[in-house]
Design a protein around this motif. Sequence first.
Motif, mmCIF file in Angstrom:
data_model
loop_
_atom_site.group_PDB
_atom_site.id
_atom_site.type_symbol
_atom_site.label_atom_id
_atom_site.label_comp_id
_atom_site.label_asym_id
_atom_site.label_seq_id
_atom_site.Cartn_x
_atom_site.Cartn_y
_atom_site.Cartn_z
ATOM 1 N N MET A 126 0.420 11.603 18.196
ATOM 2 C CA MET A 126 -0.834 11.445 17.470
ATOM 3 C C MET A 126 -1.252 9.986 17.611
ATOM 4 N N GLY A 140 -8.743 6.881 10.662
ATOM 5 C CA GLY A 140 -9.402 8.093 11.124
ATOM 6 C C GLY A 140 -8.443 9.266 11.067
ATOM 7 N N PRO A 141 -8.924 10.471 11.403
ATOM 8 C CA PRO A 141 -8.090 11.679 11.318
ATOM 9 C C PRO A 141 -7.071 11.795 12.445
ATOM 10 N N PHE A 190 3.738 7.165 2.983
ATOM 11 C CA PHE A 190 4.167 5.934 3.639
ATOM 12 C C PHE A 190 3.902 4.733 2.735
ATOM 13 N N PHE A 217 5.220 -0.425 8.364
ATOM 14 C CA PHE A 217 5.315 0.865 7.697
ATOM 15 C C PHE A 217 6.768 1.199 7.383
ATOM 16 N N GLY A 218 6.977 1.840 6.231
ATOM 17 C CA GLY A 218 8.256 2.480 5.991
ATOM 18 C C GLY A 218 8.361 3.728 6.856
ATOM 19 N N ASP A 219 9.536 4.313 6.873
ATOM 20 C CA ASP A 219 9.775 5.491 7.717
ATOM 21 C C ASP A 219 9.166 6.768 7.152
ATOM 22 N N TYR A 275 0.158 5.171 1.381
ATOM 23 C CA TYR A 275 -0.729 6.105 2.055
ATOM 24 C C TYR A 275 -0.088 7.499 2.013
ATOM 25 N N LEU A 294 -5.558 6.380 1.920
ATOM 26 C CA LEU A 294 -5.072 5.376 0.990
ATOM 27 C C LEU A 294 -4.942 5.970 -0.404
ATOM 28 N N PHE A 296 0.843 -1.195 0.000
ATOM 29 C CA PHE A 296 0.000 0.000 0.000
ATOM 30 C C PHE A 296 0.880 1.247 0.000
ATOM 31 N N ASN A 302 -1.144 16.997 10.382
ATOM 32 C CA ASN A 302 -2.198 16.866 11.400
ATOM 33 C C ASN A 302 -3.442 16.168 10.892
ATOM 34 N N LYS A 303 -3.267 15.309 9.924
ATOM 35 C CA LYS A 303 -4.388 14.538 9.399
ATOM 36 C C LYS A 303 -4.089 13.048 9.506
ATOM 37 N N GLY A 304 -5.137 12.246 9.320
ATOM 38 C CA GLY A 304 -4.936 10.804 9.277
ATOM 39 C C GLY A 304 -4.334 10.372 7.960
ATOM 40 N N LEU A 305 -4.182 9.063 7.803
ATOM 41 C CA LEU A 305 -3.594 8.510 6.581
ATOM 42 C C LEU A 305 -4.691 8.217 5.565
ATOM 43 N N GLN A 333 -0.215 11.329 4.045
ATOM 44 C CA GLN A 333 -0.631 11.998 5.272
ATOM 45 C C GLN A 333 -0.302 13.484 5.179
#
Lengths: 112, 116
Positions: free
Chosen positions: B88, B108-109, A90, A102-104, A36, A46, A34, A41-44, A38
């Motif tokens: 986070m 989620g965020p 990521f 996860f990669g760095d 992703y 896809l 995958f 200040n947000k989520g990941l 980011q």
Amino acid sequence: AQSVTQLDSHVSVSEGTPVLLRCNYSSSYSPSLFWYVQHPNKGLQLLLKYTSAATLVKGINGFEAEFKKSETSFHLTKPSAHMSDAAEYFCVVTRGAGKSTFGDGTTLTVKP
Amino acid sequence: DAMVIQNPRYQVTQFGKPVTLSCSQTLNHNVMYWYQQKSSQAPKLLFHYYDKDFNNEADTPDNFQSRRPNTSFCFLDIRSPGLGDAAMYLCATSRASATGIFETQYFGPGTRLLVL
């Protein structure tokens, strides 16, 4: 065991030029891979995924990635960068039982 | 739209004061995950629930616990937050098939935790 190496911690491109974010993986099993994104200040979110179907995977926002088993790579590309593409990316490898590695991360900067 | 919801987006707590972070989902996924992400680092899996089965990562501190009262909700409890727990916290969900294949994780965020 599985691992992911993102070869560049930072990539800087000019708006309108191609983007290449590199990812190599190792896995004892046939992996699912995958990418992703980011934003601060947000989520990941896809971007795209490879799950043993077509080796060239198209994702959202014009991104695509090619799974190359011989090179154990899953590099992310985009023909023309946009300012809104600036974010952290990521690469993730997953096998059964919910184990994701996860990669760095690679920070993409897009210059005007 | 189906989604993963985390509340609050920002949480401030005091050193040693228990805190609970919440996650809910409308995707009806049977797997829920909690990740910790520190600044400029990749997310680190703390634990996940496969239905009601709790799976703790080996290096997750005892200070972190989780509850999943039903399919839709999952909570992260930090019993005695330390300064090093400021991060986070990301919740994710996925569907696991009957053959044990875990599908795409949806995130989620996040909740950003500040420990004073």
